[in-house]
Design an enzyme around this catalytic site. Structure first.
Site, PDB file in Angstrom:
ATOM      1  N   ARG A 202     -35.692  28.966 -23.631  1.00  0.00           N
ATOM      2  CA  ARG A 202     -34.667  29.473 -22.706  1.00  0.00           C
ATOM      3  C   ARG A 202     -34.205  30.861 -23.141  1.00  0.00           C
ATOM      4  O   ARG A 202     -33.584  31.011 -24.200  1.00  0.00           O
ATOM      5  CB  ARG A 202     -33.479  28.504 -22.692  1.00  0.00           C
ATOM      6  CG  ARG A 202     -32.315  28.960 -21.856  1.00  0.00           C
ATOM      7  CD  ARG A 202     -32.601  28.918 -20.379  1.00  0.00           C
ATOM      8  NE  ARG A 202     -32.866  27.572 -19.920  1.00  0.00           N
ATOM      9  CZ  ARG A 202     -33.290  27.284 -18.679  1.00  0.00           C
ATOM     10  NH1 ARG A 202     -33.473  28.251 -17.795  1.00  0.00           N
ATOM     11  NH2 ARG A 202     -33.535  26.037 -18.340  1.00  0.00           N
TER      12      ARG A 202
ATOM     13  N   GLN B 244     -41.706  23.514 -11.350  1.00  0.00           N
ATOM     14  CA  GLN B 244     -40.955  24.750 -11.119  1.00  0.00           C
ATOM     15  C   GLN B 244     -41.480  25.839 -12.058  1.00  0.00           C
ATOM     16  O   GLN B 244     -41.649  25.613 -13.256  1.00  0.00           O
ATOM     17  CB  GLN B 244     -39.477  24.449 -11.388  1.00  0.00           C
ATOM     18  CG  GLN B 244     -38.640  25.573 -11.909  1.00  0.00           C
ATOM     19  CD  GLN B 244     -37.534  25.992 -10.933  1.00  0.00           C
ATOM     20  OE1 GLN B 244     -37.658  25.800  -9.719  1.00  0.00           O
ATOM     21  NE2 GLN B 244     -36.476  26.565 -11.451  1.00  0.00           N
TER      22      GLN B 244
ATOM     23  N   ARG C  24     -45.570  29.094 -19.000  1.00  0.00           N
ATOM     24  CA  ARG C  24     -44.525  29.136 -20.034  1.00  0.00           C
ATOM     25  C   ARG C  24     -44.509  27.884 -20.905  1.00  0.00           C
ATOM     26  O   ARG C  24     -43.797  27.845 -21.901  1.00  0.00           O
ATOM     27  CB  ARG C  24     -43.153  29.342 -19.386  1.00  0.00           C
ATOM     28  CG  ARG C  24     -42.709  28.218 -18.461  1.00  0.00           C
ATOM     29  CD  ARG C  24     -41.327  28.498 -17.872  1.00  0.00           C
ATOM     30  NE  ARG C  24     -40.898  27.430 -16.969  1.00  0.00           N
ATOM     31  CZ  ARG C  24     -39.643  27.256 -16.577  1.00  0.00           C
ATOM     32  NH1 ARG C  24     -38.691  28.055 -16.995  1.00  0.00           N
ATOM     33  NH2 ARG C  24     -39.333  26.270 -15.741  1.00  0.00           N
TER      34      ARG C  24
ATOM     35  N   HIS D 218     -39.785  36.759 -15.957  1.00  0.00           N
ATOM     36  CA  HIS D 218     -38.420  36.232 -15.761  1.00  0.00           C
ATOM     37  C   HIS D 218     -37.509  36.727 -16.895  1.00  0.00           C
ATOM     38  O   HIS D 218     -37.099  35.955 -17.763  1.00  0.00           O
ATOM     39  CB  HIS D 218     -38.548  34.703 -15.762  1.00  0.00           C
ATOM     40  CG  HIS D 218     -37.340  33.930 -15.398  1.00  0.00           C
ATOM     41  ND1 HIS D 218     -36.068  34.249 -15.810  1.00  0.00           N
ATOM     42  CD2 HIS D 218     -37.212  32.797 -14.664  1.00  0.00           C
ATOM     43  CE1 HIS D 218     -35.219  33.349 -15.350  1.00  0.00           C
ATOM     44  NE2 HIS D 218     -35.895  32.467 -14.642  1.00  0.00           N
TER      45      HIS D 218
ATOM     46  N   ASP E 104     -28.296  33.785  -7.006  1.00  0.00           N
ATOM     47  CA  ASP E 104     -29.709  33.384  -7.106  1.00  0.00           C
ATOM     48  C   ASP E 104     -30.420  33.916  -5.854  1.00  0.00           C
ATOM     49  O   ASP E 104     -30.383  33.286  -4.800  1.00  0.00           O
ATOM     50  CB  ASP E 104     -29.803  31.846  -7.204  1.00  0.00           C
ATOM     51  CG  ASP E 104     -31.180  31.383  -7.656  1.00  0.00           C
ATOM     52  OD1 ASP E 104     -32.101  32.236  -7.756  1.00  0.00           O
ATOM     53  OD2 ASP E 104     -31.351  30.171  -7.913  1.00  0.00           O
TER      54      ASP E 104
ATOM     55  N   GLU F  42     -35.851  39.526 -12.422  1.00  0.00           N
ATOM     56  CA  GLU F  42     -37.209  39.013 -12.600  1.00  0.00           C
ATOM     57  C   GLU F  42     -38.168  39.780 -11.694  1.00  0.00           C
ATOM     58  O   GLU F  42     -38.138  39.624 -10.474  1.00  0.00           O
ATOM     59  CB  GLU F  42     -37.228  37.523 -12.254  1.00  0.00           C
ATOM     60  CG  GLU F  42     -36.166  36.758 -13.030  1.00  0.00           C
ATOM     61  CD  GLU F  42     -35.879  35.379 -12.449  1.00  0.00           C
ATOM     62  OE1 GLU F  42     -36.832  34.726 -11.985  1.00  0.00           O
ATOM     63  OE2 GLU F  42     -34.715  34.964 -12.464  1.00  0.00           O
TER      64      GLU F  42
HETATM   65  C1  BG6 Z   1     -34.669  31.557 -11.517  1.00  0.00           C
HETATM   66  C2  BG6 Z   1     -34.468  30.799 -10.222  1.00  0.00           C
HETATM   67  O1  BG6 Z   1     -35.812  32.321 -11.398  1.00  0.00           O
HETATM   68  O2  BG6 Z   1     -34.869  30.621 -12.586  1.00  0.00           O
HETATM   69  C3  BG6 Z   1     -33.303  29.832 -10.377  1.00  0.00           C
HETATM   70  O3  BG6 Z   1     -34.234  31.734  -9.188  1.00  0.00           O
HETATM   71  C4  BG6 Z   1     -33.531  28.915 -11.556  1.00  0.00           C
HETATM   72  O4  BG6 Z   1     -33.172  29.063  -9.170  1.00  0.00           O
HETATM   73  C5  BG6 Z   1     -33.773  29.753 -12.796  1.00  0.00           C
HETATM   74  O5  BG6 Z   1     -32.407  28.087 -11.734  1.00  0.00           O
HETATM   75  C6  BG6 Z   1     -34.032  28.961 -14.068  1.00  0.00           C
HETATM   76  O6  BG6 Z   1     -35.108  28.096 -13.869  1.00  0.00           O
HETATM   77  P1  BG6 Z   1     -35.555  27.129 -15.033  1.00  0.00           P
HETATM   78  O7  BG6 Z   1     -36.711  26.338 -14.473  1.00  0.00           O
HETATM   79  O8  BG6 Z   1     -35.965  27.985 -16.194  1.00  0.00           O
HETATM   80  O9  BG6 Z   1     -34.357  26.289 -15.366  1.00  0.00           O
END
Ligand code: BG6
Length: 291
Positions: free
Chosen positions: A62, A81, A86, A158, A203, A262
């Site tokens: 993170r 997602q 990653r 990101h 967002d 991002e």
């Molecule tokens: C961003 C998205 O790119 O990433 C958000 O637009 C999302 O909606 C954020 O919450 C974090 O995503 P993740 O999968 O790393 O928790």
């Protein structure tokens, strides 16, 4: 002298420490080809790493610069997602010699495998490079299609930018740009504001933006200029209080200390033909505010 040292980083994970001739430093993990830190010559963080980051693959780290590939968010066919890049272990390409004068850079590679093909049924080779050039951080991603059919994907670098106080941080360069508001059913809106400010969760997927965007970090008397290449879109995200508290690997107050810009290709998926390759990248540069 710029240097690259291969080493063991947090969680006993392998990676590299980069140092530029001007004294900037960076750490890049093989897990996710993840740039987890970039500090200026005074040791100040320019990109943010969560105080609760977990260094246990396959969980993504993170903070830093997660690579969203072959999908950004849910914009594509994968259930996962932000895709799988990653979460995977990348290989080192031409491991640099320690102390090499041409150091300050590292290249990592992800090659399709049975595991990635179970998620996304294509053969590919992806190379990610991170390079410290003086006070700049250069990153690039090249995706080669080693399959027999064309494939398409969405992608994002990101980046989590460290800011001294989110109440005094903005993103400039997006005035007049249209965006999809992910907090309002992805409705299309136009940003009429001089700069994006943060007083609640944000967002947004901005489409076809200028290639130069600026993160103003007034509390730290600096700006970070983002120059992106071949990435037409830009996602701006801050989770604010509630989402931050619900995100297990963010500290409760961490939302005050970062914002994400991002560099992305999301609205039109990238198509790569068999045997062809596609490259994108970004250069990040810190500009101190004159006193
Ligand atoms: C961003 C998205 O790119 O990433 C958000 O637009 C999302 O909606 C954020 O919450 C974090 O995503 P993740 O999968 O790393 O928790």
């Amino acid at each position: 002298m710029a240097t690259t040292r291969l080493c063991t980083l947090e969680g006993d994970l392998p990676g590299a420490r980069l140092r530029s001739a001007t004294g900037c430093t960076s750490e890049v993990y093989r897990h996710g080809a993840h740039v987890a830190s970039w500090r200026d010559a005074d040791g100040e963080d320019i990109i943010f790493l969560s105080s609760e980051a977990v260094f246990k693959p396959p969980k993504a780290i993170r903070g830093g610069i997660p690579l969203c590939f072959p999908q950004f968010s849910d914009l594509g066919p994968l259930a996962q997602q932000h895709g799988f890049a990653r979460n995977e272990q990348w290989q080192l390409v031409d491991p640099p010699a320690n102390g090499d004068e041409d150091g300050g850079n590292v290249t990592m590679r992800l090659v399709s495998s049975d595991a990635t093909k179970a998620l996304w049924p294509h053969d590919f080779v992806a190379d990610f490079s991170a390079r410290l050039e003086g006070d700049e951080m250069h990153t690039s991603l090249t995706v080669r299609n080693t399959d027999r059919e064309p494939f398409e994907f969405t992608v994002a670098l990101h980046t989590y930018f460290a800011v001294g106080d989110i109440a005094h941080a903005t993103v400039e360069g997006l005035r007049g740009a249209s965006y999809l508001d992910s907090l309002d059913g992805r409705r299309e809106k136009v940003d009429e504001c001089e700069a994006v400010a943060f007083a609640k969760e944000v967002d947004r997927i901005y489409r076809n933006t200028p290639d130069v965007l600026t993160v103003r970090d007034d509390a730290n008397d600096r700006s970070i200029v983002v120059q992106k290449t071949n990435l037409p879109d830009a996602v701006v995200w801050n989770p604010w209080v509630d989402k931050c508290a619900k995100t297990g690997d963010l500290g409760d107050g961490d939302y005050k200390s970062f914002l994400c810009v991002e560099a992305a290709a999301t609205s039109t998926p990238v198509v790569v033909r068999p045997g062809a390759e596609w490259t994108c990248g970004q250069v990040l540069r810190v500009v101190k505010t004159p006193k």
